[in-house]
Motif scaffolding. Structure first.
Motif, PDB file in Angstrom:
ATOM      1  N   GLN A   1      -7.625 -79.261  85.057  1.00 17.87           N
ATOM      2  CA  GLN A   1      -8.021 -79.265  83.653  1.00 17.87           C
ATOM      3  C   GLN A   1      -9.535 -79.279  83.525  1.00 17.87           C
ATOM      4  OE1 GLN A   1      -5.822 -81.820  80.730  1.00 17.87           O
ATOM      5  NE2 GLN A   1      -7.768 -82.917  80.674  1.00 17.87           N
ATOM      6  N   SER A   2     -10.074 -78.583  82.521  1.00 14.26           N
ATOM      7  CA  SER A   2     -11.517 -78.557  82.262  1.00 14.26           C
ATOM      8  C   SER A   2     -11.777 -78.967  80.818  1.00 14.26           C
ATOM      9  CB  SER A   2     -12.077 -77.147  82.514  1.00 14.26           C
ATOM     10  OG  SER A   2     -13.465 -77.108  82.280  1.00 14.26           O
ATOM     11  N   ALA A   3     -12.753 -79.858  80.619  1.00 15.41           N
ATOM     12  CA  ALA A   3     -13.046 -80.375  79.280  1.00 15.41           C
ATOM     13  C   ALA A   3     -14.514 -80.150  78.938  1.00 15.41           C
ATOM     14  CB  ALA A   3     -12.701 -81.852  79.194  1.00 15.41           C
ATOM     15  N   ALA A   4     -14.803 -80.024  77.662  1.00 14.31           N
ATOM     16  CA  ALA A   4     -16.179 -79.863  77.184  1.00 14.31           C
ATOM     17  C   ALA A   4     -16.242 -80.283  75.724  1.00 14.31           C
ATOM     18  CB  ALA A   4     -16.640 -78.413  77.344  1.00 14.31           C
ATOM     19  N   ALA A   5     -17.442 -80.618  75.265  1.00 17.86           N
ATOM     20  CA  ALA A   5     -17.661 -80.957  73.855  1.00 17.86           C
ATOM     21  C   ALA A   5     -18.435 -79.830  73.191  1.00 17.86           C
ATOM     22  CB  ALA A   5     -18.439 -82.261  73.736  1.00 17.86           C
ATOM     23  N   VAL A   6     -18.020 -79.454  71.986  1.00 17.17           N
ATOM     24  CA  VAL A   6     -18.639 -78.366  71.245  1.00 17.17           C
ATOM     25  C   VAL A   6     -19.191 -78.929  69.939  1.00 17.17           C
ATOM     26  CG1 VAL A   6     -18.275 -76.147  70.127  1.00 17.17           C
ATOM     27  CG2 VAL A   6     -17.090 -76.679  72.257  1.00 17.17           C
ATOM     28  N   ASP A   7     -20.449 -78.610  69.637  1.00 16.26           N
ATOM     29  CA  ASP A   7     -21.068 -79.032  68.381  1.00 16.26           C
ATOM     30  C   ASP A   7     -20.903 -77.940  67.338  1.00 16.26           C
ATOM     31  OD1 ASP A   7     -21.995 -81.523  69.317  1.00 16.26           O
ATOM     32  OD2 ASP A   7     -23.704 -80.530  70.284  1.00 16.26           O
ATOM     33  N   LEU A   8     -20.291 -78.294  66.218  1.00 16.96           N
ATOM     34  CA  LEU A   8     -20.058 -77.345  65.134  1.00 16.96           C
ATOM     35  C   LEU A   8     -20.872 -77.760  63.920  1.00 16.96           C
ATOM     36  CD1 LEU A   8     -16.186 -76.855  65.392  1.00 16.96           C
ATOM     37  CD2 LEU A   8     -17.982 -75.317  66.194  1.00 16.96           C
ATOM     38  N   SER A   9     -21.603 -76.821  63.359  1.00 19.78           N
ATOM     39  CA  SER A   9     -22.361 -77.074  62.136  1.00 19.78           C
ATOM     40  C   SER A   9     -21.620 -76.448  60.957  1.00 19.78           C
ATOM     41  CB  SER A   9     -23.771 -76.482  62.260  1.00 19.78           C
ATOM     42  OG  SER A   9     -23.696 -75.080  62.509  1.00 19.78           O
ATOM     43  N   PRO A  10     -21.913 -76.891  59.742  1.00 18.77           N
ATOM     44  CA  PRO A  10     -21.214 -76.320  58.584  1.00 18.77           C
ATOM     45  C   PRO A  10     -21.406 -74.815  58.487  1.00 18.77           C
ATOM     46  CG  PRO A  10     -22.355 -78.327  57.980  1.00 18.77           C
ATOM     47  CD  PRO A  10     -22.809 -78.002  59.370  1.00 18.77           C
ATOM     48  N   GLY A  11     -20.325 -74.058  58.429  1.00 15.85           N
ATOM     49  CA  GLY A  11     -20.380 -72.616  58.303  1.00 15.85           C
ATOM     50  C   GLY A  11     -20.812 -71.899  59.558  1.00 15.85           C
ATOM     51  N   GLY A  12     -21.016 -72.630  60.647  1.00 19.06           N
ATOM     52  CA  GLY A  12     -21.509 -72.012  61.864  1.00 19.06           C
ATOM     53  C   GLY A  12     -20.398 -71.641  62.830  1.00 19.06           C
ATOM     54  N   MET A  13     -20.808 -70.990  63.903  1.00 18.54           N
ATOM     55  CA  MET A  13     -19.895 -70.604  64.976  1.00 18.54           C
ATOM     56  C   MET A  13     -20.456 -71.121  66.293  1.00 18.54           C
ATOM     57  SD  MET A  13     -19.000 -66.668  63.953  1.00 18.54           S
ATOM     58  CE  MET A  13     -17.871 -66.553  65.341  1.00 18.54           C
ATOM     59  N   ALA A  14     -19.557 -71.380  67.225  1.00 21.60           N
ATOM     60  CA  ALA A  14     -19.984 -71.855  68.537  1.00 21.60           C
ATOM     61  C   ALA A  14     -19.097 -71.223  69.602  1.00 21.60           C
ATOM     62  CB  ALA A  14     -19.912 -73.373  68.609  1.00 21.60           C
TER      63      ALA A  14
END
Length: 400
Positions: free
Chosen positions: A17-30
């Motif tokens: 298994q691989s895990a990561a954290a993603v930062d999402l801003s309002p209306g944005g894409m990541a």
């Protein structure tokens, strides 16, 4: 997803298994890539073999399955061996589909704890149409010729079924004097909806044995409008298995024998037979006549000899040639036909009774034949491929 830091996990069977954290801003894409590392597997080898006396290796497809994961490999046609990787602490099913004809598919449970080199045996099919085997009758389990009585058979519903001496249809019994028939001296009924049931037949004393069901019939109905069936049941008639169905027209205008091979699951206490005829409101014929019903115990007995296997290939493109005949030259009755498998086309299996060096010929219309020599060993498997020169290769020469 909601804005902010969001944990994501990527999983795939067979990988860590691989895990990561993603930062999402309002209306944005990541975007986030994951790298999955394969889990270590333990190598496992097995061998698919005949399991009824010959013991020779078999060509087969082997599917390893757990959950949504499945992987299929093929055995070596000569050694029967295959290789797979197994994860520790995982339970798999191993589904084996024989490419060598005449064998029954089988399923096994495997884990990484199973020792490499395990043998997975396959049994011949109930019909015993298996290379290197022959039907060996071991006595009669049931016999009814309808001479002394009606055999305990009963007719139901709107029917002309009756027991006795026929003067219509075939005009005589297949053996002796008496039969069961849809009218002994004329045609069946308009709107016939007739069923003929056997009494219970107790085969439970023969548990573990296989059977051959035999009977003779004469059958003529109005073509495409009136239909006959012959069925069997293993649960006293609660459910039925059709052996013959949709029979219409001049099916058997003379006494004709039928044989169906039944496996061990039919050794029950309440085995039954049922014959039926359904007709419309117009035009009738002589109908359905039955005689000489028997159930014989039998085994699929091995014969002394060996297997010759391989492919018949097109000399132009190297592809397998299906429908080619492979024959032992000194024994034309020892012959077989090449066929397609999921692995490749043009595969063949030929049983050869006599050990030693023999000459074999592969042939098919549209090709020049190929003659090869192979040395056979009793109980062994030898591979011999054939390459058929395609007539297209010589087309300018032939017609120059």
């Amino acid at each position: 997803l909601e804005v902010g830091s969001r944990p994501l996990t990527a999983t795939l069977f067979g990988y860590a298994q691989s895990a990561a954290a993603v930062d999402l801003s309002p209306g944005g894409m990541a975007s986030q890539n994951f790298v999955l590392s394969p889990l270590p597997t333990l190598p496992f080898t097995g061998t698919v073999t005949d399991g009824a006396g010959q013991g020779w290796p078999l060509f087969a497809g082997v599917t390893l399955r757990t959950g949504d994961y499945a992987r299929t490999v093929s055995t070596d046609p000569v050694t029967g061996q295959f290789s797979l990787g197994l994860l520790e602490n995982v339970s798999y099913t191993l589904e084996i589909a024989p490419y060598t004809y005449g064998y029954t598919p089988a399923t096994f449970s495997v884990t990484a704890a199973l020792p490499s080199g395990t043998t997975f045996p396959l049994e011949p099919s109930a019909s015993c149409e298996t290379p290197g085997y022959t039907q060996d009758a071991r006595g009669i389990a049931y016999l009814e010729d309808f001479e002394a009585s009606d055999g305990g058979f009963t007719a139901t519903q709107t029917t002309s079924w009756i027991w006795g001496q026929p003067t219509s249809g075939p005009g005589e019994a297949q053996s002796g004097l008496n039969v069961w028939a849809t009218n002994l001296s004329g045609n069946y009924l308009d709107r016939e909806e007739g069923y003929l049931f056997s009494p219970p037949i107790d085969l439970s004393a023969f548990a573990g044995e296989k059977f051959a069901l035999n009977w003779w019939q004469w059958l003529v109905t109005e073509q495409d409008y009136d239909f006959a069936r012959f069925e069997i049941s293993v649960d006293g008639g609660q459910t039925w298995i059709a052996l013959l169905e949709g029979l219409s027209g001049e099916v058997d205008p003379e006494w004709t024998p039928y044989t169906f091979y039944l496996d061990e699951s039919f050794a029950v206490a309440d085995f039954r037979l049922r014959a039926s005829l359904q007709a419309d409101a117009f035009v009738t014929e002589a109908g359905y006549y039955l005689d000489s019903i028997s159930i014989s115990r039998h085994v699929c007995a091995p014969r002394a000899g060996g297997l010759l296997v391989g492919q018949v290939l097109d000399g132009v493109n190297g592809l397998g040639v299906n429908g080619a005949t492979v024959t032992k030259d000194s024994a034309p009755n020892e012959a077989t036909t090449s066929y397609a498998t999921p692995e490749a086309g043009g595969f063949y299996t030929l049983f050869v009774a006599e050990a030693g060096v023999h000459t074999f010929t592969a042939a098919k219309p549209g090709f020049f034949p190929d003659v090869e020599v192979a040395e056979m060993v009793k109980g062994g498997v030898r591979r011999q491929d054939f390459i058929l020169p395609n007539l297209k290769m010589y087309w300018p020469v032939i017609y120059r």
